[in-house]
Design a protein around this motif. Structure first.
Motif, PDB file in Angstrom:
ATOM      1  N   GLY A  93      25.288  -9.312 -66.462  1.00 23.68           N
ATOM      2  CA  GLY A  93      25.549  -9.630 -65.062  1.00 23.68           C
ATOM      3  C   GLY A  93      24.262 -10.073 -64.405  1.00 23.68           C
ATOM      4  N   SER A  94      23.925  -9.433 -63.312  1.00 18.50           N
ATOM      5  CA  SER A  94      22.686  -9.741 -62.600  1.00 18.50           C
ATOM      6  C   SER A  94      22.017  -8.422 -62.226  1.00 18.50           C
ATOM      7  N   ASP A  95      20.904  -8.517 -61.512  1.00 14.52           N
ATOM      8  CA  ASP A  95      20.239  -7.297 -61.060  1.00 14.52           C
ATOM      9  C   ASP A  95      20.845  -6.762 -59.765  1.00 14.52           C
ATOM     10  N   ARG A  96      21.905  -7.389 -59.307  1.00 13.48           N
ATOM     11  CA  ARG A  96      22.614  -6.946 -58.109  1.00 13.48           C
ATOM     12  C   ARG A  96      23.738  -5.984 -58.507  1.00 13.48           C
ATOM     13  N   PRO A  97      24.205  -5.157 -57.564  1.00 13.48           N
ATOM     14  CA  PRO A  97      25.286  -4.213 -57.900  1.00 13.48           C
ATOM     15  C   PRO A  97      26.626  -4.917 -58.134  1.00 13.48           C
ATOM     16  N   ASN A 122      36.632  -3.161 -60.113  1.00 11.75           N
ATOM     17  CA  ASN A 122      35.455  -3.181 -59.245  1.00 11.75           C
ATOM     18  C   ASN A 122      34.168  -3.449 -60.028  1.00 11.75           C
ATOM     19  N   SER A 123      34.252  -4.294 -61.061  1.00 14.09           N
ATOM     20  CA  SER A 123      33.098  -4.539 -61.921  1.00 14.09           C
ATOM     21  C   SER A 123      32.618  -5.991 -61.910  1.00 14.09           C
ATOM     22  N   ALA A 124      33.146  -6.832 -61.020  1.00 10.75           N
ATOM     23  CA  ALA A 124      32.663  -8.217 -60.942  1.00 10.75           C
ATOM     24  C   ALA A 124      31.205  -8.203 -60.491  1.00 10.75           C
ATOM     25  N   ASN A 125      30.423  -9.143 -61.027  1.00 15.60           N
ATOM     26  CA  ASN A 125      29.009  -9.177 -60.677  1.00 15.60           C
ATOM     27  C   ASN A 125      28.527 -10.609 -60.468  1.00 15.60           C
ATOM     28  N   SER A 126      28.336 -11.365 -61.543  1.00 15.78           N
ATOM     29  CA  SER A 126      27.821 -12.727 -61.413  1.00 15.78           C
ATOM     30  C   SER A 126      28.683 -13.759 -62.127  1.00 15.78           C
ATOM     31  N   GLN A 127      29.495 -13.318 -63.077  1.00 20.63           N
ATOM     32  CA  GLN A 127      30.272 -14.262 -63.867  1.00 20.63           C
ATOM     33  C   GLN A 127      31.516 -14.727 -63.121  1.00 20.63           C
ATOM     34  N   PHE A 128      31.842 -16.012 -63.331  1.00 24.17           N
ATOM     35  CA  PHE A 128      33.043 -16.574 -62.721  1.00 24.17           C
ATOM     36  C   PHE A 128      33.695 -17.553 -63.688  1.00 24.17           C
ATOM     37  N   PHE A 129      34.921 -17.928 -63.367  1.00 20.53           N
ATOM     38  CA  PHE A 129      35.660 -18.857 -64.224  1.00 20.53           C
ATOM     39  C   PHE A 129      36.398 -19.869 -63.370  1.00 20.53           C
TER      40      PHE A 129
END
Length: 182
Positions: A93-97, A122-129
């Motif tokens: 992900g990223s360094d963000r929550p 509640n686990s989305a972070n940086s990835q998208f589709f």
């Protein structure tokens, strides 16, 4: 004076971004994709991906999971950089929550952009589709963050993966540059 300073802070905020411009290149796709972001549907998700884009975190990140007739997934800013260990792409992900789900009634049709997540909603972070075709089974289960408004032909050309999980073999297509638009 305080009100003026507050106004400038708000104007500079990535959360007020209305979209992304994504320059894609590779063996399959070469061109620019324009995405309108829906900060009214998913304000926390839009703020996060806008901030990551503004920081240049998406530049050089590959499309690691691409399933023909379904979607193209990208955005792993931790392990998905071109030149990295592609076996780990899609696991970071990223360094963000992580973000709490922001589900809506907006349907996953062709060109819709959704946030990828693990089993935990509640686990989305940086990835998208980005959807190639409608996916009604995703409705109400994943957060919609936007819609492709230009360049769907570029999305259609993204190099496809293989097997059930859509892992891209060899050199994947890459988001060369991702810019926040107003």
């Amino acid at each position: 004076m305080y009100k003026l300073a507050a106004a400038f802070v708000l104007l500079a905020s990535p959360a007020l971004a209305t979209g992304l411009q994504v320059e894609i290149e590779g063996e399959g796709a070469n061109g620019t994709v324009t995405i309108d972001l829906f900060d009214d549907l998913a304000p926390k998700h839009v703020e996060q991906i806008s901030a990551l884009a503004a920081e240049g975190k998406y530049d050089g990140v590959v499309f690691h999971r691409v399933i023909d007739g379904f979607m193209a997934q990208t955005g792993d800013v931790e392990y998905g950089r071109l030149g990295g260990d592609m076996r780990r792409a899609g696991t970071g992900g990223s360094d963000r929550p992580d973000l709490p789900a922001e589900f809506s009634d907006y349907e996953f049709d062709r060109g819709v952009v959704g946030m990828a997540r693990a089993q935990d909603p509640n686990s989305a972070n940086s990835q998208f589709f980005i959807m190639f075709e409608p996916g009604p089974f995703l409705n109400g289960e994943y957060t919609v963050v936007g819609q492709v408004t230009d360049g769907m032909d570029v999305v259609d050309a993204i190099k496809r993966g293989e097997g059930q999980n859509g892992a891209v073999i060899g050199q994947p297509d890459v988001m060369k540059k991702v810019s926040v638009t107003e």
